[in-house]
Design an enzyme around this catalytic site. Structure first.
Site, short mmCIF file in Angstrom:
data_model
loop_
_atom_site.label_atom_id
_atom_site.label_comp_id
_atom_site.label_asym_id
_atom_site.label_seq_id
_atom_site.Cartn_x
_atom_site.Cartn_y
_atom_site.Cartn_z
N GLU A 156 4.02 -8.47 0.30
CA GLU A 156 4.69 -8.07 -0.94
C GLU A 156 5.61 -6.86 -0.70
O GLU A 156 6.70 -6.77 -1.25
CB GLU A 156 3.66 -7.73 -2.03
CG GLU A 156 2.87 -8.93 -2.56
CD GLU A 156 1.87 -9.49 -1.56
OE1 GLU A 156 1.35 -8.72 -0.72
OE2 GLU A 156 1.60 -10.70 -1.60
N GLU A 209 8.00 -0.56 14.33
CA GLU A 209 6.81 -1.40 14.41
C GLU A 209 7.15 -2.83 14.06
O GLU A 209 6.75 -3.78 14.72
CB GLU A 209 5.75 -0.85 13.45
CG GLU A 209 4.50 -1.72 13.37
CD GLU A 209 3.41 -1.13 12.49
OE1 GLU A 209 3.73 -0.23 11.70
OE2 GLU A 209 2.26 -1.56 12.60
N GLY A 261 -3.00 6.44 12.98
CA GLY A 261 -3.84 6.91 11.87
C GLY A 261 -3.02 7.20 10.64
O GLY A 261 -2.72 8.36 10.33
C1 FAD Z 1 -5.00 -6.36 11.20
C2 FAD Z 1 -4.66 -5.03 10.58
C3 FAD Z 1 -4.41 -3.96 11.40
C4 FAD Z 1 -4.09 -2.72 10.84
N1 FAD Z 1 -3.88 -1.67 11.68
C5 FAD Z 1 -3.61 -0.44 11.16
C6 FAD Z 1 -3.47 0.69 12.02
O1 FAD Z 1 -3.56 0.59 13.25
N2 FAD Z 1 -3.24 1.89 11.46
C7 FAD Z 1 -3.10 2.05 10.10
O2 FAD Z 1 -2.84 3.16 9.67
N3 FAD Z 1 -3.26 1.00 9.24
C8 FAD Z 1 -3.51 -0.24 9.75
N4 FAD Z 1 -3.69 -1.32 8.91
C9 FAD Z 1 -3.68 -1.10 7.46
C10 FAD Z 1 -2.47 -1.69 6.75
O3 FAD Z 1 -1.32 -0.92 7.03
C11 FAD Z 1 -2.81 -1.70 5.25
O4 FAD Z 1 -3.88 -2.60 5.07
C12 FAD Z 1 -1.63 -2.13 4.43
O5 FAD Z 1 -0.62 -1.14 4.43
C13 FAD Z 1 -2.03 -2.42 2.96
O6 FAD Z 1 -2.75 -1.37 2.44
P1 FAD Z 1 -4.14 -1.62 1.67
O7 FAD Z 1 -5.01 -2.44 2.55
O8 FAD Z 1 -4.64 -0.31 1.20
O9 FAD Z 1 -3.76 -2.53 0.42
P2 FAD Z 1 -3.08 -2.04 -0.94
O10 FAD Z 1 -1.91 -1.19 -0.65
O11 FAD Z 1 -4.14 -1.48 -1.82
O12 FAD Z 1 -2.56 -3.39 -1.53
C14 FAD Z 1 -3.39 -4.31 -2.25
C15 FAD Z 1 -2.52 -5.45 -2.76
O13 FAD Z 1 -1.53 -4.94 -3.70
C16 FAD Z 1 -0.22 -5.28 -3.29
N5 FAD Z 1 0.71 -4.19 -3.58
C17 FAD Z 1 0.49 -2.87 -3.38
N6 FAD Z 1 1.58 -2.15 -3.75
C18 FAD Z 1 2.51 -3.04 -4.18
C19 FAD Z 1 3.85 -2.93 -4.68
N7 FAD Z 1 4.45 -1.74 -4.82
N8 FAD Z 1 4.50 -4.07 -5.02
C20 FAD Z 1 3.91 -5.29 -4.89
N9 FAD Z 1 2.64 -5.46 -4.44
C21 FAD Z 1 1.95 -4.35 -4.08
C22 FAD Z 1 -0.34 -5.49 -1.78
O14 FAD Z 1 0.70 -6.32 -1.29
C23 FAD Z 1 -1.71 -6.11 -1.64
O15 FAD Z 1 -1.65 -7.50 -1.90
C24 FAD Z 1 -4.02 -2.56 9.44
C25 FAD Z 1 -4.28 -3.67 8.60
C26 FAD Z 1 -4.61 -4.89 9.16
C27 FAD Z 1 -4.88 -6.03 8.25
#
Ligand code: FAD
Length: 396
Positions: free
Chosen positions: A374, A246, A129
Site C-alpha cells: 500500500e 533498498e 534497526g
Molecule cells: C520479511 C520482513 C523483513 C523485514 N525486515 C526489516 C528489517 O530488517 N528492519 C526493519 O527495520 N524492518 C523490517 N521489516 C519491517 C517492515 O519494514 C514493516 O513491517 C513495514 O514497514 C510495515 O510496518 P508494520 O508491520 O508496522 O505495519 P503497519 O505500518 O502497521 O501497517 C499495517 C497495514 O496498514 C497499511 N497502511 C499503513 N499505513 C498506510 C497508509 N498511509 N496508506 C495505506 N495503507 C497503510 C499497511 O499497508 C498494512 O497493510 C521487515 C518486514 C518483513 C515482513
C-alpha cells in the site's frame, strides 16, 4: 586489509569477454553446497564474500576506493545476470544494499574507512534497526531514544522485524534525539555495536519455521557519538536515501534471479508433462512477460541512480512488480504440484526439496517488508501520477 589489490578489469575488454571472465571466475571459485548448520553456513558465506573481495569481484556498483568494481551500468547488468546464473551466495545482512549507499553519501572519511570495506568483504554483518512495534509504515513516530552524554549517546527502546539481527555485528538504526512530537525532524542515524552491553536479540519465528528476523532491545546502550552518521536530528533525510536504494538495489539481482527460476519451473513442468495444457502455457507466458518487465524496470531504476544519485519512484514500481511476481510464480507452482508440492523437505516424496512450498511461504511477507504494497502504491500515486499527498505521511 589493502584496497590496492589488482582489480582484474582490462580497460578495453568487450562486454562478452567480461561476461566470460565472470562466468569462469564464479565456476572456478564456486563454494559448493551450503552447509546445513546455520553457524557453518554463515562462515561458508563469509569465506565466499572474502574470495570475491580479495579477487576484485565484489560490489559491482561500489566505488573502487572502498573495494568495489565501480562498473558502468551495462556491466552491472551482466554482473547480476552471471551472479544469479552461478547460484552463488549473496551478501549477508542488509548493510550492503541499504546502509552502504547512505555511508558512501553522508559519512565522514574516517567512518567510510572504518566500515565500508569490512562490510563488503563480509567481515562484518549489518542489520537494519528502523521498524518498531508502534512504528512501521509511519516510521517518523519511532520511539527508541538516544540521549547525549558527553562523547556518547545512551540508547533505550525496542526494534522489531530486524532481519539478520542474530548474525549482526552492527545495527544501522534510527533513534529519537528530539521530542516525540518532533517526528521526522527529531530522528538521528546511529551505528550501534550489536554486542554492546545492554543489547538483547530475541529471534522471531517466521512462516517457514526459520528465524530470519528478531526483536532487538536496547537498555541504556552506550554508543560513541563518532558512530553518528550526519548531523543530530537529520537522520530522516539519510534514511530516505537508504530506503530508495533498498528498493532499487535488489531489483537487478532479482530480475536476473527470477529469469533463472522461471526457466527452472518450465523445466520441472516439462518433466511432469504439464506443458501440454494450454492453460499452463498461458500462465507461463504471462510470467515470461512479467519477468521481462521486471528487468526493464530494474534497468530504469539503476539508470536513475546513476544519473541522479537517487533511486526515483520507479524503484517502487520495481518493488510492486517483483513482489507480485514472486508470490504468483510460487502459488502457480504449488497449485500445479498438487499434494506432493505441500510436503516438507524431509519427506521422501517432496518435490525439489520443497523449494516451491518454501518460496510460497516466504513470499507472503514480500508485500510487507521494505515498505508495504500500500505504501509503494501511495508513492507511485503521488510521485509518478502526481496525485495529492497522503496527509497522514511526512511531507516529501
Ligand atoms: C520479511 C520482513 C523483513 C523485514 N525486515 C526489516 C528489517 O530488517 N528492519 C526493519 O527495520 N524492518 C523490517 N521489516 C519491517 C517492515 O519494514 C514493516 O513491517 C513495514 O514497514 C510495515 O510496518 P508494520 O508491520 O508496522 O505495519 P503497519 O505500518 O502497521 O501497517 C499495517 C497495514 O496498514 C497499511 N497502511 C499503513 N499505513 C498506510 C497508509 N498511509 N496508506 C495505506 N495503507 C497503510 C499497511 O499497508 C498494512 O497493510 C521487515 C518486514 C518483513 C515482513
Amino acid at each position: 586489509m589493502t584496497l590496492e589489490r589488482e582489480v582484474a578489469a582490462p580497460v578495453a575488454e568487450p562486454d562478452e569477454a567480461f561476461r566470460a571472465r565472470l562466468r569462469q571466475f564464479f565456476a572456478a571459485h564456486h563454494p559448493g553446497r551450503a552447509p546445513k548448520d546455520p553457524g557453518e553456513r554463515i562462515a561458508w558465506t563469509k569465506a565466499w564474500l572474502a574470495t570475491l573481495f580479495d579477487n576484485g569481484y565484489a560490489g559491482p556498483g561500489w566505488p573502487r576506493e572502498f573495494g568495489g568494481m565501480e562498473l558502468p551500468f551495462a556491466r552491472q547488468v551482466i554482473y547480476q545476470e552471471e551472479f544469479a546464473r552461478a547460484r552463488v551466495p549473496g551478501p549477508l545482512g542488509t548493510g550492503l544494499n541499504i546502509a552502504a549507499p547512505t555511508i558512501i553519501k553522508y559519512a565522514l572519511p574516517e567512518q567510510k574507512r572504518r566500515w565500508l570495506a569490512p562490510m563488503l568483504r563480509g567481515d562484518t554483518v549489518w542489520a537494519q534497526g528502523y521498524s518498531e512495534p508502534e512504528a512501521g509504515s509511519d516510521l517518523p513516530s519511532l520511539r527508541t531514544t538516544a540521549r547525549r552524554d558527553g562523547d556518547e549517546y545512551v540508547v533505550s527502546g525496542q526494534k522489531v522485524w530486524t532481519s539478520h539481527a542474530g548474525d549482526a555485528d552492527f545495527f544501522f538504526a534510527l533513534v529519537r534525539t528530539g521530542t516525540r512530537a518532533s517526528r521526522q525532524k527529531g530522528i538521528t542515524y546511529l551505528v550501534i555495536d550489536a554486542r554492546a552491553p545492554g543489547v538483547q536479540v530475541r529471534p522471531l519465528r517466521d512462516l517457514t519455521g526459520g528465524h530470519l528476523f528478531a526483536e532487538v532491545f536496547f537498555d541504556d546502550v552506550r554508543v560513541p557519538a563518532a558512530n553518528r552518521i550526519g548531523e543530530e536530528n537529520d537522520g530522516w533525510r539519510l534514511a530516505r536515501t537508504s530506503l530508495g536504494h533498498e528498493r532499487a538495489a535488489g531489483a537487478l539481482n532479482q530480475a536476473a534471479m527470477y529469469r533463472r527460476v522461471l526457466t527452472e519451473l518450465e523445466e520441472l513442468l516439462r518433466e511432469r508433462g504439464e506443458l501440454a495444457d494450454p492453460l499452463v502455457r498461458d500462465r507461463l507466458v504471462d510470467l515470461e512477460i512479467r519477468v521481462q518487465l521486471i528487468r526493464y524496470n530494474a534497468e530504469r531504476t539503476v539508470g536513475d541512480i546513476l544519473a541522479r544519485g537517487e533511486a526515483g519512484a520507479a524503484s517502487s514500481v520495481s518493488r510492486l512488480l517483483i513482489t507480485a511476481f514472486e508470490q504468483d510464480i510460487h502459488e502457480f507452482a504449488v497449485d500445479l504440484l498438487g499434494p506432493a508440492g505441500l510436503l516438507g523437505k524431509s519427506a521422501p516424496q517432496a518435490v525439489q526439496r520443497s523449494r516451491w512450498l518454501l518460496g510460497f511461504l516466504r513470499t507472503r511477507a514480500s508485500t510487507i517488508g521494505a515498505g508495504t504494497r500500500e505504501i509503494q502504491l501511495n508513492t507511485v500515486a503521488e510521485q509518478v501520477l502526481d496525485l495529492p499527498h497522503d496527509p497522514g505521511m511526512p511531507p516529501r
